[in-house]
Write a protein that holds these residues in place. Structure first.
Motif, PDB file in Angstrom:
ATOM      1  N   PHE A  21      -7.579   0.942   2.814  1.00  0.00           N
ATOM      2  CA  PHE A  21      -6.565   0.875   3.862  1.00  0.00           C
ATOM      3  C   PHE A  21      -7.220   0.760   5.233  1.00  0.00           C
ATOM      4  CE2 PHE A  21      -4.315   3.139   7.214  1.00  0.00           C
ATOM      5  CZ  PHE A  21      -3.190   2.345   7.327  1.00  0.00           C
ATOM      6  N   MET A  44      -0.034   0.788  -1.909  1.00  0.00           N
ATOM      7  CA  MET A  44      -0.370   1.305  -0.605  1.00  0.00           C
ATOM      8  C   MET A  44       0.303   0.436   0.426  1.00  0.00           C
ATOM      9  SD  MET A  44      -4.151   0.915   1.043  1.00  0.00           S
ATOM     10  CE  MET A  44      -4.263  -0.773   0.538  1.00  0.00           C
ATOM     11  N   SER A  45       1.074   1.038   1.285  1.00  0.00           N
ATOM     12  CA  SER A  45       1.709   0.222   2.298  1.00  0.00           C
ATOM     13  C   SER A  45       2.138   1.058   3.490  1.00  0.00           C
ATOM     14  CB  SER A  45       2.933  -0.489   1.717  1.00  0.00           C
ATOM     15  OG  SER A  45       3.916   0.447   1.368  1.00  0.00           O
ATOM     16  N   VAL A  79      -0.721   5.589   0.827  1.00  0.00           N
ATOM     17  CA  VAL A  79      -1.937   5.076   1.445  1.00  0.00           C
ATOM     18  C   VAL A  79      -3.152   5.726   0.799  1.00  0.00           C
ATOM     19  CG1 VAL A  79      -3.269   4.891   3.585  1.00  0.00           C
ATOM     20  CG2 VAL A  79      -0.801   4.473   3.605  1.00  0.00           C
TER      21      VAL A  79
END
Length: 173
Positions: free
Chosen positions: A117, A1-2, A86
């Protein structure tokens, strides 16, 4: 997730755009999984992923309506290139013959990832309206996790077994 974004600089419009993109990415991934797996007529893994795609699309539409109400047709500054995984489940998460329970576990992990997140983003956010939005979105993800856990607990035993298939007659994913 970024993401490649500085979350401390997000305006409310940017935050809504980000949330819409997160839902869109998850929708596309679930739709792809449903297409890859197909479905056998009952509530199987493919049907589960199709229903998750519908839920993500609905949530994305609700966010888009909120954005339009607040900001009209102002162009978005963010694109799908600004984020990756995400909320979307991992690309290689599905496999032929997976059980409905295994599909639920993938959905549960994705919803938890979205919660993580928003929760991790909150300390870096400075705009009070964005803090409010991200808190609401995080709390919605908590609701989604709980709904999936409740639905998983009600699955029949048949939904927990992997499907059998003939390798000679089954296309590759």
């Amino acid at each position: 997730m970024s993401t490649r974004l500085d979350l401390s600089k997000l305006s409310l419009m940017d935050a809504l755009d980000l949330a819409i993109l997160i839902e869109m990415e998850a929708y596309e991934r679930y739709k792809m999984f449903a297409s890859q797996l197909g479905h056998t007529g009952g509530y199987d893994a493919g049907a589960f992923f199709a229903s998750m795609a519908e839920n993500e699309a609905k949530h994305g539409s609700e966010l888009a309506e909120q954005r339009k109400e607040l900001f009209g047709d102002a162009p978005a500054k963010l694109t799908l290139d600004d984020l990756y995984d995400v909320e979307a489940p991992e690309m290689g998460a599905v496999r032929r013959g997976m059980s409905t329970l295994q599909a639920f576990e993938i959905g549960l992990a994705a919803e938890q990832k979205a919660y993580d997140f928003y929760d991790a983003a909150l300390p870096g956010v400075t705009d009070p309206e964005v803090i409010k939005l991200f808190t609401e979105l995080r709390d919605e993800e908590t609701e989604h996790v709980e709904m999936l856990k409740e639905a998983m607990a009600k699955l029949p035993e048949s939904a927990k077994a992997e499907a059998e298939y003939d390798l000679d007659e089954t296309p590759y994913l």
